[in-house]
Design a protein around this motif. Structure first.
Motif, PDB file in Angstrom:
ATOM      1  N   ILE A 209       0.998  -1.229  -0.028  1.00 21.78           N
ATOM      2  CA  ILE A 209      -0.007   0.139   0.054  1.00 21.78           C
ATOM      3  C   ILE A 209       0.930   1.066   0.111  1.00 21.78           C
ATOM      4  O   ILE A 209       1.797   1.261   0.693  1.00 21.78           O
ATOM      5  CB  ILE A 209      -0.771   0.000   1.162  1.00 21.78           C
ATOM      6  CG1 ILE A 209      -1.883  -1.104   1.069  1.00 21.78           C
ATOM      7  CG2 ILE A 209      -1.732   1.331   1.370  1.00 21.78           C
ATOM      8  CD1 ILE A 209      -2.858  -1.240   2.211  1.00 21.78           C
ATOM      9  N   HIS A 210       0.565   2.138  -0.933  1.00 25.61           N
ATOM     10  CA  HIS A 210       1.280   3.276  -1.046  1.00 25.61           C
ATOM     11  C   HIS A 210       0.434   4.538  -0.624  1.00 25.61           C
ATOM     12  O   HIS A 210      -0.429   4.682  -1.318  1.00 25.61           O
ATOM     13  CB  HIS A 210       1.881   3.447  -2.547  1.00 25.61           C
ATOM     14  CG  HIS A 210       2.644   4.513  -2.633  1.00 25.61           C
ATOM     15  ND1 HIS A 210       3.708   4.967  -2.516  1.00 25.61           N
ATOM     16  CD2 HIS A 210       2.521   5.701  -3.950  1.00 25.61           C
ATOM     17  CE1 HIS A 210       4.357   6.222  -2.886  1.00 25.61           C
ATOM     18  NE2 HIS A 210       3.468   6.586  -3.800  1.00 25.61           N
ATOM     19  N   HIS A 211       0.588   5.230   0.285  1.00 23.73           N
ATOM     20  CA  HIS A 211      -0.170   6.387   0.599  1.00 23.73           C
ATOM     21  C   HIS A 211       0.355   7.500   0.509  1.00 23.73           C
ATOM     22  O   HIS A 211       1.452   7.667   1.402  1.00 23.73           O
ATOM     23  CB  HIS A 211      -0.888   5.887   2.166  1.00 23.73           C
ATOM     24  CG  HIS A 211      -2.116   6.785   2.382  1.00 23.73           C
ATOM     25  ND1 HIS A 211      -2.951   6.326   3.342  1.00 23.73           N
ATOM     26  CD2 HIS A 211      -2.519   7.527   1.653  1.00 23.73           C
ATOM     27  CE1 HIS A 211      -3.915   7.228   3.542  1.00 23.73           C
ATOM     28  NE2 HIS A 211      -3.993   8.094   2.429  1.00 23.73           N
ATOM     29  N   VAL A 212      -0.117   8.619  -0.027  1.00 20.57           N
ATOM     30  CA  VAL A 212       0.760   9.899  -0.203  1.00 20.57           C
ATOM     31  C   VAL A 212      -0.181  11.066   0.376  1.00 20.57           C
ATOM     32  O   VAL A 212      -1.371  11.023  -0.141  1.00 20.57           O
ATOM     33  CB  VAL A 212       1.096  10.063  -1.641  1.00 20.57           C
ATOM     34  CG1 VAL A 212       1.711  11.428  -1.645  1.00 20.57           C
ATOM     35  CG2 VAL A 212       2.069   8.965  -2.150  1.00 20.57           C
TER      36      VAL A 212
ATOM     37  N   VAL B  17       4.921  16.470   0.258  1.00 24.28           N
ATOM     38  CA  VAL B  17       4.317  15.334   0.079  1.00 24.28           C
ATOM     39  C   VAL B  17       4.601  14.482   1.557  1.00 24.28           C
ATOM     40  O   VAL B  17       5.833  14.348   1.677  1.00 24.28           O
ATOM     41  CB  VAL B  17       4.401  14.637  -1.124  1.00 24.28           C
ATOM     42  CG1 VAL B  17       3.628  15.382  -2.269  1.00 24.28           C
ATOM     43  CG2 VAL B  17       5.609  14.161  -1.505  1.00 24.28           C
ATOM     44  N   LEU B  18       3.873  13.660   1.996  1.00 26.12           N
ATOM     45  CA  LEU B  18       4.196  12.688   2.880  1.00 26.12           C
ATOM     46  C   LEU B  18       3.988  11.337   2.356  1.00 26.12           C
ATOM     47  O   LEU B  18       2.835  11.259   1.946  1.00 26.12           O
ATOM     48  CB  LEU B  18       3.807  12.912   4.201  1.00 26.12           C
ATOM     49  CG  LEU B  18       3.970  14.224   5.058  1.00 26.12           C
ATOM     50  CD1 LEU B  18       3.063  14.294   6.277  1.00 26.12           C
ATOM     51  CD2 LEU B  18       5.380  14.174   5.246  1.00 26.12           C
ATOM     52  N   VAL B  19       4.931  10.418   2.244  1.00 20.02           N
ATOM     53  CA  VAL B  19       4.336   9.118   1.907  1.00 20.02           C
ATOM     54  C   VAL B  19       4.648   7.973   3.050  1.00 20.02           C
ATOM     55  O   VAL B  19       5.552   8.199   3.664  1.00 20.02           O
ATOM     56  CB  VAL B  19       5.778   8.616   0.731  1.00 20.02           C
ATOM     57  CG1 VAL B  19       5.320   7.419   0.229  1.00 20.02           C
ATOM     58  CG2 VAL B  19       5.608   9.590  -0.439  1.00 20.02           C
ATOM     59  N   TYR B  20       3.615   7.309   3.034  1.00 14.20           N
ATOM     60  CA  TYR B  20       3.496   5.908   3.971  1.00 14.20           C
ATOM     61  C   TYR B  20       3.208   4.878   3.010  1.00 14.20           C
ATOM     62  O   TYR B  20       2.531   4.480   2.635  1.00 14.20           O
ATOM     63  CB  TYR B  20       2.531   6.256   4.851  1.00 14.20           C
ATOM     64  CG  TYR B  20       2.634   7.519   5.906  1.00 14.20           C
ATOM     65  CD1 TYR B  20       3.346   7.135   7.108  1.00 14.20           C
ATOM     66  CD2 TYR B  20       2.061   8.602   5.393  1.00 14.20           C
ATOM     67  CE1 TYR B  20       3.399   8.389   7.840  1.00 14.20           C
ATOM     68  CE2 TYR B  20       2.282   9.870   6.210  1.00 14.20           C
ATOM     69  CZ  TYR B  20       3.011   9.616   7.432  1.00 14.20           C
ATOM     70  OH  TYR B  20       2.911  10.816   8.418  1.00 14.20           O
ATOM     71  N   ASP B  21       4.338   3.963   3.147  1.00 15.67           N
ATOM     72  CA  ASP B  21       4.202   2.736   2.273  1.00 15.67           C
ATOM     73  C   ASP B  21       4.150   1.889   3.416  1.00 15.67           C
ATOM     74  O   ASP B  21       4.915   1.556   4.563  1.00 15.67           O
ATOM     75  CB  ASP B  21       5.592   2.587   1.472  1.00 15.67           C
ATOM     76  CG  ASP B  21       5.515   3.366   0.348  1.00 15.67           C
ATOM     77  OD1 ASP B  21       4.688   3.903  -0.179  1.00 15.67           O
ATOM     78  OD2 ASP B  21       6.893   3.489  -0.205  1.00 15.67           O
ATOM     79  N   SER B  22       3.083   0.581   3.062  1.00  9.35           N
ATOM     80  CA  SER B  22       3.119  -0.543   4.203  1.00  9.35           C
ATOM     81  C   SER B  22       2.897  -1.646   3.421  1.00  9.35           C
ATOM     82  O   SER B  22       2.476  -1.850   2.385  1.00  9.35           O
ATOM     83  CB  SER B  22       2.015   0.055   5.072  1.00  9.35           C
ATOM     84  OG  SER B  22       0.870   0.060   4.468  1.00  9.35           O
ATOM     85  N   VAL B  23       3.384  -2.745   4.155  1.00 12.05           N
ATOM     86  CA  VAL B  23       2.978  -3.988   3.747  1.00 12.05           C
ATOM     87  C   VAL B  23       2.492  -5.012   5.045  1.00 12.05           C
ATOM     88  O   VAL B  23       2.643  -4.476   6.091  1.00 12.05           O
ATOM     89  CB  VAL B  23       4.282  -4.961   3.504  1.00 12.05           C
ATOM     90  CG1 VAL B  23       4.749  -4.290   1.917  1.00 12.05           C
ATOM     91  CG2 VAL B  23       5.368  -4.829   4.371  1.00 12.05           C
ATOM     92  N   GLY B  24       1.916  -5.845   4.904  1.00  8.79           N
ATOM     93  CA  GLY B  24       0.957  -6.209   5.973  1.00  8.79           C
ATOM     94  C   GLY B  24       2.090  -7.244   6.827  1.00  8.79           C
ATOM     95  O   GLY B  24       3.122  -7.687   6.419  1.00  8.79           O
TER      96      GLY B  24
END
Length: 139
Positions: A36-39, A125-132
């Protein structure tokens, strides 16, 4: 790695470099794990309706990158609790099958054009990348 040097690296790497990466040859966790890529975008002029419309236009174009499984473009909700951040203009959240698909997105011409044509609109921009997280039985 600094944002600018990372961006320049990705632009120089291009799709050709990723074309040599086979998901079958990648580490199993890289080819299986939802990414998941959240910007969060902060406009330079947050009260400028034209800039907001222009960035929204760009985000809709960006949503056409073929490796994106699902995309959500959002505005701050009207919720009001002390832990809620509402100072951004747009949130951009997209789901990829795995990190390999996200890496392809990063160097895709649509993404590169988006950065080139719309980055003048935002101040940050702020980026929050996540994996489970791994389940206990997968460890």
């Amino acid at each position: 790695m600094e944002d600018q040097s990372r961006r320049q690296f990705l632009q120089n790497a291009g799709l050709a470099g990723l074309a040599t990466v086979s998901p079958l040859a990648a580490a199993p966790e890289k080819s299986k794990e939802l990414f998941i890529h959240h910007v969060y975008f902060y406009l330079k002029d947050p009260n400028n309706a034209q800039d907001e419309a222009k960035l929204l236009e760009g985000l809709h174009k960006l949503s056409k990158v073929p490796t994106i499984q699902y995309v959500h473009i959002g505005k701050p909700a009207s919720t009001n609790r002390s832990v809620i951040v509402r100072d951004y203009t747009f949130s951009w959240m997209c789901f990829f099958k795995n990190i390999i698909e996200e890496e392809i997105y990063q160097t895709h011409p649509i993404h590169l054009d988006f950065v080139k044509n719309y980055s003048h609109l935002w101040e940050k921009v702020l980026v929050y990348d996540s994996v489970g997280p791994k389940n206990a039985d997968e460890a």
